[in-house]
Motif scaffolding. Structure first.
Motif, PDB file in Angstrom:
ATOM      1  N   ILE A 193      -7.116   1.137   2.621  1.00 49.07           N
ATOM      2  CA  ILE A 193      -5.611   1.418   3.379  1.00 49.07           C
ATOM      3  C   ILE A 193      -5.896   1.861   4.845  1.00 49.07           C
ATOM      4  O   ILE A 193      -6.665   2.898   5.074  1.00 49.07           O
ATOM      5  CB  ILE A 193      -4.932   2.175   2.519  1.00 49.07           C
ATOM      6  N   LYS A 194      -5.262   1.189   5.733  1.00 46.86           N
ATOM      7  CA  LYS A 194      -5.583   1.582   7.307  1.00 46.86           C
ATOM      8  C   LYS A 194      -4.267   2.163   7.578  1.00 46.86           C
ATOM      9  O   LYS A 194      -3.203   1.593   7.443  1.00 46.86           O
ATOM     10  CB  LYS A 194      -5.990   0.361   8.072  1.00 46.86           C
ATOM     11  N   ILE A 195      -4.201   3.431   8.159  1.00 49.68           N
ATOM     12  CA  ILE A 195      -3.253   3.744   9.007  1.00 49.68           C
ATOM     13  C   ILE A 195      -3.178   3.173  10.491  1.00 49.68           C
ATOM     14  O   ILE A 195      -3.669   3.830  11.209  1.00 49.68           O
ATOM     15  CB  ILE A 195      -3.063   5.265   8.940  1.00 49.68           C
ATOM     16  N   ASP A 196      -2.562   1.813  10.624  1.00 52.21           N
ATOM     17  CA  ASP A 196      -2.786   1.384  11.801  1.00 52.21           C
ATOM     18  C   ASP A 196      -1.101   1.369  12.400  1.00 52.21           C
ATOM     19  O   ASP A 196      -0.335   2.138  12.064  1.00 52.21           O
ATOM     20  CB  ASP A 196      -3.113   0.162  11.832  1.00 52.21           C
ATOM     21  N   ALA A 197      -0.930   0.469  13.397  1.00 51.96           N
ATOM     22  CA  ALA A 197       0.421   0.664  14.262  1.00 51.96           C
ATOM     23  C   ALA A 197       1.492   0.067  13.310  1.00 51.96           C
ATOM     24  O   ALA A 197       2.630   0.882  13.483  1.00 51.96           O
ATOM     25  CB  ALA A 197      -0.015  -0.178  15.349  1.00 51.96           C
ATOM     26  N   ASP A 198       1.079  -0.815  12.317  1.00 55.13           N
ATOM     27  CA  ASP A 198       2.093  -1.356  11.664  1.00 55.13           C
ATOM     28  C   ASP A 198       2.615  -0.110  10.591  1.00 55.13           C
ATOM     29  O   ASP A 198       3.680  -0.071  10.153  1.00 55.13           O
ATOM     30  CB  ASP A 198       1.523  -2.508  10.774  1.00 55.13           C
ATOM     31  N   ALA A 199       1.353   0.641  10.188  1.00 56.81           N
ATOM     32  CA  ALA A 199       1.792   1.678   8.864  1.00 56.81           C
ATOM     33  C   ALA A 199       2.523   2.796   9.714  1.00 56.81           C
ATOM     34  O   ALA A 199       3.498   3.118   9.174  1.00 56.81           O
ATOM     35  CB  ALA A 199       0.528   2.302   8.533  1.00 56.81           C
ATOM     36  N   ALA A 227       0.977  -1.213   0.179  1.00 58.56           N
ATOM     37  CA  ALA A 227       0.070  -0.138   0.111  1.00 58.56           C
ATOM     38  C   ALA A 227       0.979   1.184   0.156  1.00 58.56           C
ATOM     39  O   ALA A 227       1.763   1.419   0.713  1.00 58.56           O
ATOM     40  CB  ALA A 227      -1.047  -0.031   1.321  1.00 58.56           C
ATOM     41  N   SER A 228       0.527   2.320  -0.856  1.00 61.93           N
ATOM     42  CA  SER A 228       1.359   3.424  -0.850  1.00 61.93           C
ATOM     43  C   SER A 228       0.427   4.626  -1.554  1.00 61.93           C
ATOM     44  O   SER A 228      -0.503   4.254  -1.973  1.00 61.93           O
ATOM     45  CB  SER A 228       2.512   3.258  -1.906  1.00 61.93           C
ATOM     46  N   VAL A 229       0.941   5.811  -1.262  1.00 62.84           N
ATOM     47  CA  VAL A 229       0.381   6.976  -1.748  1.00 62.84           C
ATOM     48  C   VAL A 229       1.248   7.757  -2.442  1.00 62.84           C
ATOM     49  O   VAL A 229       2.642   7.611  -2.066  1.00 62.84           O
ATOM     50  CB  VAL A 229      -0.206   7.976  -0.656  1.00 62.84           C
ATOM     51  N   THR A 230       0.921   8.463  -3.109  1.00 61.06           N
ATOM     52  CA  THR A 230       2.234   9.548  -4.051  1.00 61.06           C
ATOM     53  C   THR A 230       1.718  11.034  -3.471  1.00 61.06           C
ATOM     54  O   THR A 230       0.636  11.381  -3.916  1.00 61.06           O
ATOM     55  CB  THR A 230       1.713   9.404  -5.663  1.00 61.06           C
ATOM     56  N   GLY A 231       2.789  11.652  -3.337  1.00 65.32           N
ATOM     57  CA  GLY A 231       2.616  13.038  -2.710  1.00 65.32           C
ATOM     58  C   GLY A 231       2.279  14.071  -3.717  1.00 65.32           C
ATOM     59  O   GLY A 231       2.529  13.907  -4.905  1.00 65.32           O
ATOM     60  N   ASP A 232       1.798  15.154  -3.455  1.00 64.55           N
ATOM     61  CA  ASP A 232       1.604  16.280  -4.297  1.00 64.55           C
ATOM     62  C   ASP A 232       2.024  17.617  -3.717  1.00 64.55           C
ATOM     63  O   ASP A 232       1.651  18.647  -4.152  1.00 64.55           O
ATOM     64  CB  ASP A 232      -0.175  16.493  -4.480  1.00 64.55           C
ATOM     65  N   GLY A 233       2.784  17.484  -2.571  1.00 63.31           N
ATOM     66  CA  GLY A 233       3.410  18.605  -2.051  1.00 63.31           C
ATOM     67  C   GLY A 233       2.339  19.262  -1.062  1.00 63.31           C
ATOM     68  O   GLY A 233       2.783  20.421  -0.906  1.00 63.31           O
ATOM     69  N   LEU A 246       3.521   2.325   2.656  1.00 62.49           N
ATOM     70  CA  LEU A 246       2.840   2.354   4.113  1.00 62.49           C
ATOM     71  C   LEU A 246       3.125   1.285   4.857  1.00 62.49           C
ATOM     72  O   LEU A 246       2.665   0.992   6.144  1.00 62.49           O
ATOM     73  CB  LEU A 246       1.367   2.648   3.925  1.00 62.49           C
ATOM     74  N   ARG A 247       3.702   0.117   4.020  1.00 62.48           N
ATOM     75  CA  ARG A 247       3.883  -1.163   4.824  1.00 62.48           C
ATOM     76  C   ARG A 247       5.073  -1.622   3.976  1.00 62.48           C
ATOM     77  O   ARG A 247       5.512  -1.484   2.804  1.00 62.48           O
ATOM     78  CB  ARG A 247       2.996  -1.993   4.539  1.00 62.48           C
ATOM     79  N   ARG A 248       5.813  -2.793   4.737  1.00 61.63           N
ATOM     80  CA  ARG A 248       6.926  -3.645   3.927  1.00 61.63           C
ATOM     81  C   ARG A 248       6.222  -4.650   3.320  1.00 61.63           C
ATOM     82  O   ARG A 248       6.888  -4.990   2.081  1.00 61.63           O
ATOM     83  CB  ARG A 248       7.598  -4.198   4.892  1.00 61.63           C
ATOM     84  N   ASP A 255       1.945  10.322   9.840  1.00 60.05           N
ATOM     85  CA  ASP A 255       0.837  10.116   8.991  1.00 60.05           C
ATOM     86  C   ASP A 255       0.603  11.935   8.662  1.00 60.05           C
ATOM     87  O   ASP A 255      -0.154  12.218   7.891  1.00 60.05           O
ATOM     88  CB  ASP A 255      -0.255   9.700   9.501  1.00 60.05           C
ATOM     89  N   HIS A 256       1.154  12.746   9.284  1.00 56.00           N
ATOM     90  CA  HIS A 256       1.021  14.258   9.302  1.00 56.00           C
ATOM     91  C   HIS A 256       2.175  14.595   8.338  1.00 56.00           C
ATOM     92  O   HIS A 256       1.888  15.973   7.826  1.00 56.00           O
ATOM     93  CB  HIS A 256       1.191  15.029  10.787  1.00 56.00           C
ATOM     94  N   SER A 257       3.146  14.055   7.753  1.00 56.86           N
ATOM     95  CA  SER A 257       4.030  14.563   6.789  1.00 56.86           C
ATOM     96  C   SER A 257       3.596  14.598   5.478  1.00 56.86           C
ATOM     97  O   SER A 257       2.387  13.990   5.238  1.00 56.86           O
ATOM     98  CB  SER A 257       4.966  13.348   6.703  1.00 56.86           C
ATOM     99  N   VAL A 258       4.017  15.713   4.879  1.00 56.03           N
ATOM    100  CA  VAL A 258       3.574  16.023   3.534  1.00 56.03           C
ATOM    101  C   VAL A 258       4.685  15.899   2.472  1.00 56.03           C
ATOM    102  O   VAL A 258       5.690  16.292   2.199  1.00 56.03           O
ATOM    103  CB  VAL A 258       3.263  17.593   3.256  1.00 56.03           C
ATOM    104  N   PRO A 259       4.642  14.712   1.856  1.00 56.62           N
ATOM    105  CA  PRO A 259       5.433  14.098   0.961  1.00 56.62           C
ATOM    106  C   PRO A 259       5.501  15.079  -0.568  1.00 56.62           C
ATOM    107  O   PRO A 259       4.472  15.889  -0.487  1.00 56.62           O
ATOM    108  CB  PRO A 259       5.270  12.854   0.473  1.00 56.62           C
TER     109      PRO A 259
END
Length: 979
Positions: free
Chosen positions: A360-366, A326-332, A389-391, A377-381
C-alpha cells in the motif's frame, strides 16, 4: 579463498532433478587447513548465523554441520553451508549442497541447489558465494574481533531474488502444469512459460496464452471499442463518452450527470483513474491526470454498487472475487501512516505483482482521497474504524479480495460469459459493478426494477492472484483451470522422446531411429553431433548433442517425436535438455574423455551416462547393450528400477550369458538369429531384417553398424513402430545421404576410401577390423586425434590404429584443444612406432594433404580417413577427385584366421609388412624405404611438427558462432558426482 567461476546446470542433472549452481573455489592459503585450527571461528560463525545449527550435513540430522566444524572440516565445506544459509535469509530457500574435490589440493567445486525457475543467467548464486567467502574471511581475521556486517549485501541480493522471481500468476501456472506432469520451462528471466513439447507446446504469460486472440487483446485494451461491442451484444455497460480535452470532459459530466469516473482509454490496473468526479473543475483535473497516459479519455457514469472481478476461461466461470479498496482499521493509537506501514509488513505484500498482495502506498491519490474524508496520513482513526485509502479497488494499488465464486447468480454468470465471448478472449477478466453478485439482475416477477449492473472493462491477461490467494474466502485454483483449458483432461502435452547416449555409435543410432520414424509418417526432430534436423532438413548446424539443442527440438511446434543424442559433456555441464524420456538407449561405454572435468575412471563415466536411464518415465523403455558389462549393469541401478521400465537388451554374441538370463526371465531381446536382426521374447521370435540387407553393414561384418541397428530397432519398437515399418525404414537408410561421415565409402582411382569420425580406441579398432574384413591389400590410415584427450587414451587410440594399418599419415586438427602446435604429431608418431615397430608414419599439414599422402602410400589399397571437421573432410575428398561408392563391396575375406578375428600379432611381421607396403609405392626400393624411415623418425622426434606453420593452421580454422561454441562446450563435463 577465491571464487573462480560459477555455472548453472539445469535439471535433471547428476545431482538432482532441480537446477544447481556449480562454483569453482580455490582455497589458496586455507588449503588443507581445518576449522579447529582457528580457535573460536566455529563459535563466532554459528553466533552470526544461528540457522546453521539446523543444517544436517552428512550426519543426516540437525546439528550435523556444527558437529563437523567441531571435529574439523575444510573451508570449502564451510563456505557451502554459509551460502545455503544466506540463500534462505535472502528469501531463496534451498536445501541441497555438496563440496567436491576438483583435481588438486585446495581446489573444490561447490554444488548448491537453485530454485526451479531461477533464470539460468542469474547472478544470485555468485553473489551469495562472494558474500559467504567475505564472511568467512572476516571471521578468520586475527586482527579484529568485529562481527561481520552483511545486512546491506543480503538486502541487495534479496531484492534481486524478488525481482527475478516468477509472478504469482505465472508461478501458479507452472506449478499446476507440473502437478499434471506437463513440462514447464521458463523463458529467460521473463514470466513467459513454455508448456509441453513439440507439436503440443503452448506458451503462457500469466493469463495470456498462445491461444489468446490478438484482436481480442486489442479490443480489451480500447475501452470505448469494448463498450460499443458489449452494448451491441446486449451486455449492460455504463453510459460514457470519449473526450480529448478538459472542456469536453466537463461537458461530458454535464451530459451524463455526476458522479462519473474519468480514466485513460487505454489504461490498466487503475492507473491515472479518478472515481466520483462531480464538478467541472474536478473533471478538468481528472482529465489532465488521465491524459498523461493518452489523449483519449473515457468519461462514464459511476454505477452504484460493489466492484467484482469474474474470471472466464474458455466460456466457463473459473472464479469470482469481490474487490475492496486498500484500507486500514484504526486502533485509536496509531496514525494512518503507521497503520499502513504495519499492514505492509504482511509477508504476502510485495512490489508490483510479485506477491499475493501489493504494498500500500500513501501517494497523491491516497492523500487526495483521505482529504475528501477529512483525514490525512497523520490522523488517528478510532478503534475499529475502517479507513479506505482509495476509491478504486484494484489489487495493484493495495486492494484486497474476497472469494464469491459460489455466490455468482446464473444471470450474472451469463452476462460475464457473453462479455468474454464478445472479445474472443480465451482467458478474460470481467470487471463489473452491481449491488449483489448473488442476486438476479431482473425481478423474477417482472414488476420490480432491475438491479443496476454494468460491465466496466474487459481484461486480457488477467491476474490470477486475487483468486489464488483471496484475503477472505476459499482459494480457487484458477491456474489449474487455465492449464486444463490448454490441455483438457486426457489431452497429451508430450511427444515421444528418445534419448541416446554411449561412447560410440550415438549419432548413427539416432539417425537410424529418426529415419525409421520419418518413414513411418512421423515428423521427427533430431539433435546430434552434426546439428539439429526437423523433418529431415538441417535447421541448425553445430555440435548439437547438448541440452540446448534438445530444447530447440522440443520447442519446435511442428515436431511429433524427438530423437536426441545426449553426450556426456552436455549431461555434466548443463544437465538434460528434457525432464524425462520415453526411451533411453545406451550403446556402449568405453574409456574416452577420462580426465575431463575430473571424471577419472569408467565407473564415474557410467554414473554420468546412466542418468538418461534413471530419468525415464514410469513404464518407459531402457535399451542396453548386453555385450558391455558396464552398460548391462545399468538395468539394476535403483534409480532405474524405481520407474519400473521395460528393459530391452541387444547383443551380437551368439550365446551372451546376460542376454540368455534376460531372455529366460521373459525379457525383451534383440539379437542375430540365422543372419536376421531379430526381436525375441520368450519363445516368440520376430525376424526384422537380414544383416546382409542392412545398408552400410557390409554383409554384417560391420559389427558396430549391426549393433547400432539392433539398438535402433529396440527403440523404435518401444515407440510403437511396427516390424514392417522398421524393416522398410532401415532398408532405406542410405549411409552416404542419411549418415554422412560415419563409415561412408568413396573411390579414388583403384583405392576405396572409408571416411569415419571415431576417435577412441574402441571405434578405431572396430573400423580397422571392418577395413581388413572387406578389402584386400595393405590398408593405410590418414588420421587425426582430438587434443583434449588424456595422453594414455591417445596412446591406446594410436595402438588401435597400428594394429590394423602398417602405414599411417597423421595430421593435426586446426583446433588444438589446448595443445601446442606439433605436440599431437609427436605424440601420435611415437605411440604408433611403439605399438608397431617399423610402421611407416608420415606427417601432413592438413586433411587434404593427409588424404593425398595416404592415397600415394596405398597405391590402390584401401584408405581409412578419420576426420575432425566434416566440411574439411569433404573438401579433401573433392580435392583428390573422390566419388561416392554407391554399392560397397561384399566382404572379400572369410577365412577364420582373418585379422577380423586375430589381427596382426607378430611385431616383426608387422614391421616387414609396413616396409613392404611402403616399398611398393615409390620407384626405387632403397629410396622408398629410406624415405619411410625418415618420415617415421621425423614424427617421433617432433621435427615434422615444425613443418606445420601458423599460416596453415589459420587457414584451417573455421569460425563458429557463440551459440555453436556454447553447445560444443555443453558436450564436455565434470566430476566425481554422486547423487
Amino acid at each position: 579463498m577465491r571464487l573462480i567461476d560459477v555455472r548453472h546446470v539445469g535439471g535433471p542433472n547428476i545431482f538432482t532433478k532441480s537446477p544447481v549452481a556449480i562454483a569453482r573455489l580455490e582455497l589458496d592459503e586455507l588449503t588443507c587447513r581445518e576449522t579447529t585450527e582457528f580457535g573460536s571461528f566455529a563459535q563466532r560463525l554459528s553466533g552470526l548465523l544461528p540457522g546453521l545449527g539446523a543444517h544436517h550435513c552428512a550426519a543426516g540430522q540437525p546439528g550435523g554441520f556444527l558437529a563437523a566444524m567441531g571435529k574439523g572440516t575444510y573451508f570449502g565445506h564451510v563456505t557451502e553451508h554459509v551460502m545455503l544459509e544466506l540463500s534462505g535469509l535472502a528469501g531463496r530457500p534451498v536445501n541441497l549442497g555438496r563440496t567436491m574435490w576438483a583435481g588438486a589440493d585446495g581446489r573444490y567445486d561447490l554444488m548448491t541447489e537453485c530454485p526451479e525457475d531461477e533464470p539460468a543467467d542469474s547472478g544470485v548464486p555468485a553473489n551469495l558465494l562472494r558474500l559467504a567467502v567475505r564472511i568467512v574471511h572476516e571471521l578468520l581475521d586475527d586482527t579484529t574481533n568485529a562481527t561481520p556486517s552483511f545486512d546491506t549485501d543480503l538486502q541487495q541480493i534479496a531484492a534481486v531474488c524478488e525481482r527475478e522471481r516468477l509472478g504469482v500468476s505465472t508461478a501458479a501456472i507452472a506449478a499446476a502444469a507440473r502437478r499434471r506432469g506437463i513440462p514447464a520451462r521458463r523463458v529467460a528471466g521473463l514470466s513467459l512459460l513454455r508448456l509441453g513439447y513439440g507439436c503440443h507446446r503452448q506458451l503462457v504469460w500469466a493469463g495470456l496464452t498462445s491461444q489468446t486472440s490478438a484482436v481480442g487483446v486489442d479490443i480489451a485494451a480500447n475501452k470505448q471499442i469494448a463498450k460499443q461491442l458489449l452494448a451491441g451484444a446486449g451486455v449492460p455497460v455504463a453510459d460514457g463518452v470519449t473526450v480529448r480535452s478538459a472542456a469536453e470532459a466537463a461537458a461530458a459530466l454535464a451530459d451524463i450527470g455526476g458522479p462519473v469516473v474519468v480514466k485513460p482509454l487505454g489504461g490498466s490496473q487503475g492507473a491515472n483513474l479518478t472515481v466520483g468526479v462531480r464538478s467541472a473543475s474536478e473533471a478538468a483535473v481528472a482529465y489532465t491526470k488521465a491524459a498523461a497516459v493518452n489523449e483519449a479519455v473515457l468519461v462514464e457514469a459511476l454505477v452504484p454498487g460493489t466492484d467484482y472481478r469474474v474470471l472466464v476461461i474458455d466460456g466457463q466461470i473459473a472464479a469470482a472475487s469481490q474487490l475492496r479498496p486498500a484500507s486500514v482499521t484504526g486502533d485509536g493509537v496509531h496514525t494512518i501512516g503507521q497503520l499502513v506501514a504495519a499492514a505492509n509488513t504482511d509477508p504476502r505484500r510485495g512490489a508490483g505483482h510479485s506477491r499475493e498482495l501489493t504494498v500500500i502506498k500513501i501517494d497523491a491519490d491516497a492523500l487526495s482521497h483521505l482529504d475528501s474524508l477529512g483525514l490525512d496520513d497523520h490522523s488517528v482513526p478510532a478503534a475499529g474504524q475502517v479507513v479506505s485509502l482509495r476509491r478504486n479497488a484494484n489489487l495493484s494499488t493495495g486492494g484486497t479480495s474476497k472469494d464469491v465464486t459460489d455466490l455468482v447468480h446464473p444471470e450474472v454468470a451469463e452476462v460475464c460469459r457473453r462479455a468474454a465471448a464478445v472479445s474472443g478472449l480465451d482467458v478474460c477478466g470481467i470487471d463489473l459493478r452491481l449491488t449483489d453478485i448473488a442476486a438476479p439482475l431482473h425481478d423474477p416477477s417482472g414488476h420490480g426494477p432491475s438491479q443496476p449492473c454494468a460491465v466496466l472493462e474487459l481484461n486480457a491477461c488477467p491476474g490470477l492472484r486475487m483468486h489464488l490467494s483471496p484475503t477472505e474466502g476459499r482459494p480457487r485454483d484458477a491456474a489449474a483451470a487455465l492449464v486444463d483449458s490448454l490441455y483438457p483432461p486426457g489431452a497429451s502435452a508430450r511427444i515421444p522422446v528418445i534419448s541416446v547416449t554411449g561412447t560410440n555409435g550415438k549419432t548413427t543410432t539416432v539417425r537410424m531411429i529418426g529415419q525409421v520414424l520419418q518413414q513411418a509418417g512421423t515428423r521427427v526432430g533430431i539433435a546430434c553431433t552434426d546439428g539439429v534436423y526437423v523433418g529431415g532438413r538441417l535447421v541448425y548446424a553445430a555440435d548439437a548433442s547438448g541440452p540446448r539443442s534438445a530444447e530447440m527440438v522440443l520447442d519446435d511446434p511442428t515436431v511429433e517425436a524427438a530423437v536426441l543424442e545426449t553426450a556426456r559433456g552436455g549431461i555434466v555441464r548443463r544437465g538434460l535438455g528434457y525432464d524425462r524420456a520415453d526411451v533411453a538407449v545406451v550403446t556402449n561405454i568405453a574409456p574416452d574423455h577420462l580426465g575431463d572435468d575430473n571424471i577419472d575412471d569408467l565407473d564415474e563415466l557410467v554414473h554420468v551416462k546412466a542418468l538418461i536411464a534413471e530419468e525415464i518415465r514410469d513404464g518407459g523403455c531402457v535399451v542396453l547393450n548386453a555385450d558391455d558389462a558396464a552398460v548391462a549393469a545399468i538395468a539394476d541401478r535403483p534409480a532405474v528400477r524405481a520407474h519400473a521400465p521395460v528393459i530391452a537388451m541387444f547383443s551380437l554374441e551368439p550365446d551372451n550369458p546376460v542376454l540368455r538370463q534376460h531372455k529366460a526371465a521373459g525379457g525383451l531381446c534383440y539379437e542375430i538369429v540365422d543372419g536376421q536382426l531379430t526381436e525375441t521374447r520368450g519363445a516368440e521370435r520376430r525376424p526384422i531384417l537380414a544383416a546382409a540387407d542392412l545398408p552400410g553393414a557390409f554383409g554384417g561384418l560391420a559389427a558396430h553398424v549391426v549393433a547400432n541397428a539392433l539398438a535402433a530397432i529396440a527403440a523404435c519398437r518401444a515407440a510403437g513402430v511396427s516390424v514392417k515399418e522398421i524393416a522398410r525404414g532401415l532398408a532405406a537408410f542410405v549411409p552416404a545421404a542419411d549418415n554422412p561421415g560415419r563409415g561412408g565409402t568413396f573411390r579414388v582411382g583403384d583405392s576405396p576410401v572409408i571416411v569415419d569420425y571415431g576417435h577412441n580406441a574402441a571405434a578405431l579398432d572396430a573400423t580397422g577390423r571392418l577395413v581388413h574384413a572387406v578389402w584386400s591389400g595393405r590398408a593405410v590410415a590418414a588420421v587425426t586425434l582430438p587434443g583434449d584427450r588424456r595422453d594414455d587414451l591417445l596412446v591406446d587410440s594410436a595402438a588401435a590404429i597400428a594394429r590394423w594399418f602398417p602405414a599411417v599419415v597423421v595430421y593435426e586438427d586446426s583446433d588444438k584443444r589446448g595443445r601446442q602446435t606439433g605436440e599431437m604429431l609427436a605424440l601420435m608418431g611415437s605411440a604408433l612406432s611403439a605399438a608397431r615397430p617399423g610402421i611407416v608414419c608420415r606427417a601432413a599439414e592438413n586433411p587434404a594433404d593427409a588424404l593425398r599422402s595416404a592415397l600415394e602410400l596405398a597405391a590402390g589399397a584401401p584408405v581409412l580417413f578419420v576426420y575432425e571437421k566434416f566440411a574439411l573432410a569433404m573438401d579433401a575428398l573433392t580435392a583428390v577427385g573422390a566419388e561416392p561408392w554407391p554399392d560397397p563391396p561384399r566382404p572379400v575375406r572369410t577365412d577364420p584366421g582373418h585379422p577380423l578375428v586375430t589381427g596382426p600379432t607378430d611385431s616383426a611381421d608387422a614391421a616387414q609388412a609396413a616396409v613392404a607396403s611402403a616399398t611398393a609405392v615409390v620407384a626405387g626400393a632403397a629410396q622408398a624405404a629410406e624415405a619411410a624411415v625418415a618420415d617415421a623418425a621425423a614424427v617421433v622426434a617432433g621435427a615434422a611438427a615444425a613443418a606445420i606453420t601458423d599460416a596453415a593452421d589459420a587457414a584451417l580454422v573455421r569460425p563458429r558462432s557463440e551459440a555453436d561454441a556454447a553447445d560444443k562446450d555443453a558436450a564436455d563435463a565434470s566430476a566425481d558426482y554422486r547423487r
